[in-house]
Design a protein around this motif. Structure first.
Motif, PDB file in Angstrom:
ATOM      1  N   LEU A 196      -7.207   1.098   0.776  1.00 53.14           N
ATOM      2  CA  LEU A 196      -6.832   1.712  -0.508  1.00 53.14           C
ATOM      3  C   LEU A 196      -7.181   0.800  -1.677  1.00 53.14           C
ATOM      4  CD1 LEU A 196      -3.293   3.325  -0.231  1.00 53.14           C
ATOM      5  CD2 LEU A 196      -5.281   4.273  -1.379  1.00 53.14           C
ATOM      6  N   GLU A 197      -6.799  -0.478  -1.542  1.00 51.07           N
ATOM      7  CA  GLU A 197      -7.055  -1.413  -2.629  1.00 51.07           C
ATOM      8  C   GLU A 197      -8.547  -1.678  -2.798  1.00 51.07           C
ATOM      9  OE1 GLU A 197      -4.767  -2.184  -4.777  1.00 51.07           O
ATOM     10  OE2 GLU A 197      -3.306  -1.083  -3.579  1.00 51.07           O
ATOM     11  N   THR A 198      -9.282  -1.666  -1.669  1.00 53.45           N
ATOM     12  CA  THR A 198     -10.738  -1.833  -1.736  1.00 53.45           C
ATOM     13  C   THR A 198     -11.364  -0.667  -2.505  1.00 53.45           C
ATOM     14  OG1 THR A 198     -10.779  -3.059   0.346  1.00 53.45           O
ATOM     15  CG2 THR A 198     -12.852  -2.057  -0.350  1.00 53.45           C
ATOM     16  N   ALA A 232      -7.820   8.517   4.110  1.00 47.08           N
ATOM     17  CA  ALA A 232      -8.921   9.475   3.991  1.00 47.08           C
ATOM     18  C   ALA A 232      -9.412   9.562   2.547  1.00 47.08           C
ATOM     19  CB  ALA A 232      -8.480  10.854   4.482  1.00 47.08           C
ATOM     20  N   ALA A 233      -8.483   9.604   1.614  1.00 47.75           N
ATOM     21  CA  ALA A 233      -8.872   9.706   0.202  1.00 47.75           C
ATOM     22  C   ALA A 233      -9.682   8.480  -0.212  1.00 47.75           C
ATOM     23  CB  ALA A 233      -7.633   9.842  -0.674  1.00 47.75           C
ATOM     24  N   ALA A 234      -9.249   7.308   0.258  1.00 46.99           N
ATOM     25  CA  ALA A 234      -9.964   6.074  -0.088  1.00 46.99           C
ATOM     26  C   ALA A 234     -11.375   6.089   0.478  1.00 46.99           C
ATOM     27  CB  ALA A 234      -9.196   4.865   0.439  1.00 46.99           C
ATOM     28  N   GLY A 294      -1.499  -9.871   3.458  1.00 45.54           N
ATOM     29  CA  GLY A 294      -0.133  -9.385   3.564  1.00 45.54           C
ATOM     30  C   GLY A 294      -0.004  -7.876   3.453  1.00 45.54           C
ATOM     31  N   LEU A 295      -1.112  -7.195   3.185  1.00 43.95           N
ATOM     32  CA  LEU A 295      -1.081  -5.730   3.141  1.00 43.95           C
ATOM     33  C   LEU A 295      -1.467  -5.186   4.512  1.00 43.95           C
ATOM     34  CD1 LEU A 295      -2.883  -4.793  -0.204  1.00 43.95           C
ATOM     35  CD2 LEU A 295      -0.442  -4.771   0.261  1.00 43.95           C
ATOM     36  N   ALA A 330      -3.078   7.948  -2.946  1.00 44.77           N
ATOM     37  CA  ALA A 330      -4.194   8.759  -2.447  1.00 44.77           C
ATOM     38  C   ALA A 330      -4.779   9.578  -3.596  1.00 44.77           C
ATOM     39  CB  ALA A 330      -3.719   9.683  -1.320  1.00 44.77           C
ATOM     40  N   LYS A 331      -3.902  10.134  -4.417  1.00 42.77           N
ATOM     41  CA  LYS A 331      -4.361  10.941  -5.547  1.00 42.77           C
ATOM     42  C   LYS A 331      -5.077  10.090  -6.587  1.00 42.77           C
ATOM     43  CE  LYS A 331      -2.323  14.618  -6.757  1.00 42.77           C
ATOM     44  NZ  LYS A 331      -1.501  15.792  -7.081  1.00 42.77           N
TER      45      LYS A 331
END
Lengths: 79, 140
Positions: A22-24, B30-32, A14-15, B90-91
């Motif tokens: 990001l969550e990974t 990008a940050a990830a 759902g993301l 991101a931060k």
């Protein structure tokens, strides 16, 4: 390959982009080097994006399965 | 890997939501992925990260005005984060520097305390170019 031991499962269903990546990135920090993170996502971008993320961050994709719009990715934390 | 660290630098000039959304998406993605990220807010972009601007609805480009309500509704349904939340995330996950343009601040009479808490530094073009050197730079 023998059954892989999963240290943590991230439910990213759902993301949408950039959510799964990001969550990974957050989840991989919660396991130890050498352990495996399982990511479950429904975003069609999850497979290519997490593959690219792994290449960039130097982590290892062990396995990817896609079934009925759900992608499961096993990632080994390398560093 | 880290010997050859990739870098993404964004010059955020625009202040409409259609342009600010990709700022949040690019910066957080990008940050990830381990990029060093610089986000330089100037002019209308800087105006959109005052605490006051962030409380209200941010404007959309006139060309896309008619799509505004539908897009907001879809984003709500998708549970998609606001671009400022993406920037904050991101931060959290990576190395992200948010820089506010000093000239714009003077121009609009914006004080440091008026700006969003995610702003790291107030600086000018020389600082930005120095940080951005050798990486990808986008003007948004």
């Amino acid at each position: 390959m023998a059954e892989t031991k999963v240290a943590k499962t991230l439910d990213a269903k759902g993301l949408y982009c950039p959510g799964p990546v990001l969550e990974t990135a957050k989840a991989i920090k919660q396991i130890n080097v050498g352990e495996v993170l399982e990511v479950i996502a429904t975003d069609p971008a999850a497979k290519p994006d997490i593959e690219a993320w792994a290449r960039r961050t130097g982590n290892q994709i062990l396995d990817i399965t896609q079934e009925g719009g759900v992608t499961k990715i096993l990632i080994k934390r390398v560093k | 890997m880290s010997e050859n660290k990739k870098k993404l630098s964004l010059i955020v000039f625009s202040g409409t939501i259609d342009k600010l959304m990709p700022v949040g998406i690019l910066a957080s993605g990008a940050a990830a992925a381990g990029y060093e990220v610089n986000v330089f807010f100037t002019f209308w972009g800087l105006n959109s990260i005052t605490k006051k601007a962030m409380e209200g609805m941010q404007p959309i480009d006139k060309n896309y005005e008619q799509f505004g309500p539908v897009m907001m509704q879809r984003m709500k349904e998708m549970n998609f984060p606001m671009w400022t939340q993406l920037l904050e995330q991101a931060k959290e996950v990576g190395e992200v520097k948010v820089i506010a343009c000093s000239t714009t601040m003077e121009f609009f009479g914006i004080k440091r305390e008026d700006l969003a808490p995610f702003v790291d530094d107030i600086a000018g073009v020389a600082t930005f170019l120095d940080r951005a050197e050798g990486g990808i730079t986008l003007f948004i």
